[in-house]
Enzyme design. Structure first.
Site, PDB file in Angstrom:
ATOM      1  N   GLY A  74       0.816  -1.210   0.000  1.00 39.91           N
ATOM      2  CA  GLY A  74       0.000   0.000   0.000  1.00 39.91           C
ATOM      3  C   GLY A  74       0.850   1.260   0.000  1.00 39.91           C
ATOM      4  O   GLY A  74       2.030   1.242   0.368  1.00 39.91           O
ATOM      5  N   ASN A  75       0.244   2.361  -0.395  1.00 42.92           N
ATOM      6  CA  ASN A  75       0.964   3.626  -0.462  1.00 42.92           C
ATOM      7  C   ASN A  75      -0.008   4.779  -0.596  1.00 42.92           C
ATOM      8  O   ASN A  75      -1.129   4.613  -1.074  1.00 42.92           O
ATOM      9  CB  ASN A  75       1.955   3.634  -1.630  1.00 42.92           C
ATOM     10  N   SER A  81       9.693   2.935  -1.384  1.00 43.98           N
ATOM     11  CA  SER A  81       9.486   1.499  -1.578  1.00 43.98           C
ATOM     12  C   SER A  81      10.172   0.705  -0.472  1.00 43.98           C
ATOM     13  O   SER A  81      11.333   0.959  -0.129  1.00 43.98           O
ATOM     14  CB  SER A  81      10.059   1.073  -2.934  1.00 43.98           C
ATOM     15  N   GLY A  82       9.427  -0.239   0.101  1.00 44.85           N
ATOM     16  CA  GLY A  82      10.024  -1.216   1.001  1.00 44.85           C
ATOM     17  C   GLY A  82      10.382  -0.736   2.391  1.00 44.85           C
ATOM     18  O   GLY A  82      11.041  -1.453   3.139  1.00 44.85           O
ATOM     19  N   SER A 105       7.754   4.438  -4.323  1.00 41.43           N
ATOM     20  CA  SER A 105       6.900   3.262  -4.461  1.00 41.43           C
ATOM     21  C   SER A 105       6.841   2.796  -5.906  1.00 41.43           C
ATOM     22  O   SER A 105       6.829   3.609  -6.840  1.00 41.43           O
ATOM     23  CB  SER A 105       5.487   3.595  -3.976  1.00 41.43           C
ATOM     24  N   SER A 106       6.795   1.496  -6.092  1.00 39.85           N
ATOM     25  CA  SER A 106       6.711   0.945  -7.452  1.00 39.85           C
ATOM     26  C   SER A 106       5.416   1.341  -8.142  1.00 39.85           C
ATOM     27  O   SER A 106       5.308   1.259  -9.365  1.00 39.85           O
ATOM     28  CB  SER A 106       6.835  -0.580  -7.412  1.00 39.85           C
ATOM     29  N   ASP A 107       4.405   1.786  -7.357  1.00 40.26           N
ATOM     30  CA  ASP A 107       3.133   2.212  -7.940  1.00 40.26           C
ATOM     31  C   ASP A 107       3.152   3.669  -8.383  1.00 40.26           C
ATOM     32  O   ASP A 107       2.119   4.184  -8.842  1.00 40.26           O
ATOM     33  CB  ASP A 107       1.990   2.011  -6.932  1.00 40.26           C
ATOM     34  N   HIS A 119      -3.379   3.709  -2.516  1.00 39.17           N
ATOM     35  CA  HIS A 119      -3.542   2.344  -3.021  1.00 39.17           C
ATOM     36  C   HIS A 119      -3.371   1.381  -1.859  1.00 39.17           C
ATOM     37  O   HIS A 119      -2.424   1.509  -1.081  1.00 39.17           O
ATOM     38  CB  HIS A 119      -2.508   2.042  -4.097  1.00 39.17           C
ATOM     39  N   HIS A 122      -6.310  -7.010  -8.776  1.00 41.75           N
ATOM     40  CA  HIS A 122      -5.239  -6.291  -8.082  1.00 41.75           C
ATOM     41  C   HIS A 122      -5.750  -5.712  -6.769  1.00 41.75           C
ATOM     42  O   HIS A 122      -5.496  -6.266  -5.707  1.00 41.75           O
ATOM     43  CB  HIS A 122      -4.678  -5.209  -9.009  1.00 41.75           C
TER      44      HIS A 122
END
Length: 234
Positions: free
Chosen positions: A28-29, A45-46, A74-76, A95, A169
């Site tokens: 989530g982010n 991220s992470g 974030s990868s999103d 998300h 997703h």
């Protein structure tokens, strides 16, 4: 708005997702945008939520170029970028992989408006995107996720329906600022849960009437939220 203020708002939005049980581990982010400069603040991220501070958040421009921060965003991020580019009035994006909303996304089912709680926040069913073709998944997946969301809103108003289910997703939710986006994510999970129990108890349950739906949405958001300044239905 000062960038430091936005950092603090984005951090608080991310922590609210944890407090409300909408994320586990580092999933989530949340992000926010400073519209006057076109700068976006997003979760790194992470990084564990309980170790996150405002200085850990990453600042990028609308093209995704990192302008502040030593961590990876974030990868999103590409999905957030596209939503900010296409939905001009939003100021925050969230998300999650929250349990009930994600279950509806995995079932590829929109969430019908069965009651007034839903109607207070979402003017219509919460839509689900079309499944992404293999080439989109194999390519720029996160950007193409945003494209799938934008396609789902070709005939919908993102200000009146501040969220979507990405097929297989999970949910993406937005609002006028990061805090509102996080609040809308909490509401989405609640109505997803209620809708699940509604359809379990009565598989033939019908959506709320249009008149009652309009009454509750307009009472909460005002006539212009649905009809616009000119009095025409948006």
């Amino acid at each position: 708005m000062k960038l430091q203020t936005l950092r603090e708002e984005v951090l608080e939005a991310n922590l609210e997702l944890v407090r409300r049980g909408l994320v586990i581990d580092t999933f989530g982010n949340a992000s926010g945008i400073q519209r006057e400069s076109g700068l976006i603040v997003i979760k790194p991220s992470g990084v564990a939520y309980d170790q996150m501070h405002p200085e850990h958040l990453v600042v990028t421009d609308l093209n995704g170029k990192v302008v502040e921060g030593g961590l990876r965003p974030s990868s999103d991020l590409p999905t957030h970028l596209l939503l900010y580019q296409r939905f001009k009035d939003i100021g925050g994006v969230v998300h999650t992989h929250s349990e009930y909303a994600t279950a509806w996304a995995q079932a590829r089912r929109e969430i019908p408006c069965f009651g007034t709680t839903h109607a207070d926040y979402f003017h219509g069913p919460v839509p689900v995107t079309e499944p992404m073709p293999t080439e989109d998944i194999a390519g720029e997946y996160e950007w193409n996720t945003g494209e799938a969301i934008a396609r789902a809103f070709r005939d919908r108003d993102p200000d009146a329906i501040p969220g979507v289910l990405v097929a297989n997703h999970g949910p993406f939710v937005w609002g006028k600022d990061p805090g509102t986006a996080a609040h809308n994510a909490v509401v989405l999970e609640s109505i997803a849960r209620m809708a699940y129990f509604t359809t379990t108890l009565n598989q033939a349950a019908a959506p709320i009437s249009g008149a009652l739906h309009d009454r509750h949405f307009l009472r909460k958001h005002g006539r212009n939220a649905y009809y616009g300044q000119a009095g025409e239905k948006k």
